[in-house]
Design an enzyme around this catalytic site. Structure first.
Site, mmCIF file in Angstrom:
data_model
loop_
_atom_site.group_PDB
_atom_site.id
_atom_site.type_symbol
_atom_site.label_atom_id
_atom_site.label_comp_id
_atom_site.label_asym_id
_atom_site.label_seq_id
_atom_site.Cartn_x
_atom_site.Cartn_y
_atom_site.Cartn_z
ATOM 1 N N HIS A 81 8.218 -26.606 -1.272
ATOM 2 C CA HIS A 81 7.534 -27.713 -1.951
ATOM 3 C C HIS A 81 6.364 -27.215 -2.788
ATOM 4 O O HIS A 81 5.524 -27.998 -3.214
ATOM 5 C CB HIS A 81 7.076 -28.746 -0.913
ATOM 6 C CG HIS A 81 8.233 -29.370 -0.201
ATOM 7 N ND1 HIS A 81 8.720 -30.622 -0.498
ATOM 8 C CD2 HIS A 81 9.046 -28.893 0.777
ATOM 9 C CE1 HIS A 81 9.764 -30.894 0.275
ATOM 10 N NE2 HIS A 81 9.980 -29.849 1.055
ATOM 11 N N LYS A 89 -14.140 0.604 -3.885
ATOM 12 C CA LYS A 89 -15.200 1.009 -2.949
ATOM 13 C C LYS A 89 -16.290 1.760 -3.697
ATOM 14 O O LYS A 89 -17.479 1.516 -3.494
ATOM 15 C CB LYS A 89 -14.630 1.926 -1.860
ATOM 16 C CG LYS A 89 -13.749 1.237 -0.867
ATOM 17 C CD LYS A 89 -13.388 2.207 0.257
ATOM 18 C CE LYS A 89 -12.251 1.677 1.088
ATOM 19 N NZ LYS A 89 -11.661 2.685 1.953
ATOM 20 N N GLU A 135 0.825 -1.207 0.000
ATOM 21 C CA GLU A 135 0.000 0.000 0.000
ATOM 22 C C GLU A 135 0.863 1.263 0.000
ATOM 23 O O GLU A 135 0.444 2.314 -0.466
ATOM 24 C CB GLU A 135 -0.930 0.004 1.216
ATOM 25 C CG GLU A 135 -2.388 0.154 0.814
ATOM 26 C CD GLU A 135 -3.363 0.017 1.978
ATOM 27 O OE1 GLU A 135 -4.301 -0.769 1.809
ATOM 28 O OE2 GLU A 135 -3.206 0.664 3.018
#
Ligand code: PA5
Length: 449
Positions: free
Chosen positions: A310, A424, A289
């Protein structure tokens, strides 16, 4: 000792000249943080810099009392928050205690569940069901006091608290951490008489773990928050010299920018301790951010080894050469297990008999660093003494400061997050929130194509 940077595996990737060249940019970034005459972008969000010394002592004492009350009257603490309003607390609790904290907690420790960090009804209903049968309290955390995800969760858990304990009883079990004056949560808390804690104006969400945002849940988990702050203070004192040869924090910021300019676009934060998993998540939010804007930024990724050797190991060793790794290692593990001798040796493991698992883990680390470096993946090592509250504080401050310096060197404002608003706006429009009518029609048309 504070966090120590080991760059001995970088020789074939970074030269002394590269470091010399970036020094002036680091000094400029340092001045952005410390020189009041320099009008740096985001300079109204530098409050975290002095937080380890300059915090509200009266509030700190109230945090400790609230934590003691939660520990005495609640089997469960529900922590409601998203992004910077939850990751730091969870990271520290798992780092110091365990990623299985709720299963291995000691007597007196409440179970702690984090909700409101997604909009998943499945996740919320699981915690809701558990709270129906136990005594619980809620710490709702939102700096803005308006974020949708925690607001939905709080509406649901507040109703359950009121149903269980009555309106007044519920108010005694709700702790709100928010802005000192603004936002819906502040108004609600003031009206209902909840105990409140403040997110300082000059501390952004992702830099707020050492405020009440992180401190209350961490203290409720039985972790010594004075030690956490002492660790942060130790780092704050250690990493002040603008010279990267004398400042490991700045050097780390410098090296990641040098690597980025050489085409290493992805940083993998790696630990060999599964209890570090949420610290990785906190790191990703902090750096992602802060730096990912204006079409720039190192992509923060993470792994727990040897687990992920793995899964991602193949890619790291031989895939696109766009990665570098920052490996966090600890001198001392939380506990250890000695591998026993087996007279039959059917599994062929007697060559390890008498050795500890931490020794084997260290050999896995050493072998992997050499293999990945040989494969063209630069590796930096961050060394910490242990996984104590103090070390958590040291590491948090080290990474916050490195992030700020690194972001300024990158040429962005490390303290804003304009891109987060886009989803948003669309979500509100699609949900029919008043004021979003025009966008709502446009999006509906695009979705129906
Ligand atoms: O770092 C940030 O600023 C964000 O991640 C915020 O912490 C997150 O969006 C939550 O915001 P708020 O605390 O206002 O609910």
């Amino acid at each position: 000792m504070s966090v120590q940077l080991d760059c001995s595996y970088l020789d074939s990737f970074i030269s002394a000249e590269d470091c010399k060249q970036i020094q002036a940019e680091i000094k400029k970034a340092h001045d952005y943080l410390y020189d009041n005459k320099v009008n740096a972008r985001g300079n109204d969000f530098h409050g975290w810099l002095t937080l380890p010394f300059d915090y509200d002592k009266e509030e700190f004492a109230r945090i400790q009392s609230a934590a003691a009350k939660i520990r005495s009257d609640s089997d469960i603490l529900v922590v409601i928050g998203i992004g910077g309003s939850y990751l730091g607390a969870r990271a520290v609790i798992e780092f110091v205690k365990s990623k299985n904290y709720n299963l291995v907690r000691e007597a007196g420790d409440p179970q702690i569940f984090f909700v409101g960090n997604s909009i998943s009804p499945a996740e919320l209903s699981q915690v809701y069901a558990l709270c129906r049968e136990k005594d619980f309290s809620v710490n709702v955390i939102s700096k803005s006091g308006t974020t949708t995800e925690p607001a939905i969760a709080f509406r649901i858990f507040r109703a359950l608290l009121e149903e269980r304990y009555g309106v007044e009883g519920a108010a005694g079990r709700i702790y709100a951490t928010t802005d000192k004056a603004k936002g819906t949560l502040r108004s609600l808390a003031d009206r209902e008489g909840y105990e409140t804690f403040v997110v300082p104006d000059d501390v952004g969400g992702r830099y707020s773990v050492l405020t009440a945002v992180g401190l209350l849940p961490i203290a409720a988990a039985g972790i010594d928050i004075e030690e956490l702050m002492a660790g942060a203070a130790q780092s704050a004192e250690t990493y002040t010299d603008p010279d990267i040869e004398k400042n490991d924090c700045y050097k780390y910021a410098a090296l990641r920018n040098i690597l980025y300019r050489k085409g290493k676009m992805v940083e993998m934060m790696v630990s060999y301790e599964p209890d570090y998993l949420m610290m990785n998540e906190w790191f990703k939010q902090l750096f992602g951010e802060s730096e990912g804007k204006e079409n720039k930024g190192i992509f923060p990724a993470s792994a727990i080894y040897s687990t992920d050797l793995h899964s991602l190991g193949q890619y790291v060793q031989e895939g696109s050469r766009l990665l570098f790794e920052t490996v966090v290692v600890f001198d001392k593990t939380k506990n250890d297990i000695v591998i026993a001798e087996d007279p039959e040796n059917l599994d062929g493991l007697n060559f390890l008999a008498g050795k500890t698992m931490s020794f084997v883990n260290r050999k896995a680390f050493e072998g992997t660093v050499l293999a990945h470096t040989d494969g063209g993946v630069p590796n930096m090592i961050l060394r910490l003494a242990d996984m104590s509250a103090r070390s958590a504080g040291e590491l948090i401050y080290f990474l916050e400061k490195a992030c700020a310096i690194s972001g300024y060197v990158l040429g962005v404002n490390p303290f804003d997050q304009p891109g987060v608003e886009m989803y948003k706006k669309n979500m509100f429009a699609l949900l029919g929130k008043p004021g979003y009518e025009a966008l709502s029609a446009e999006l509906a048309e695009r979705l129906n194509k």
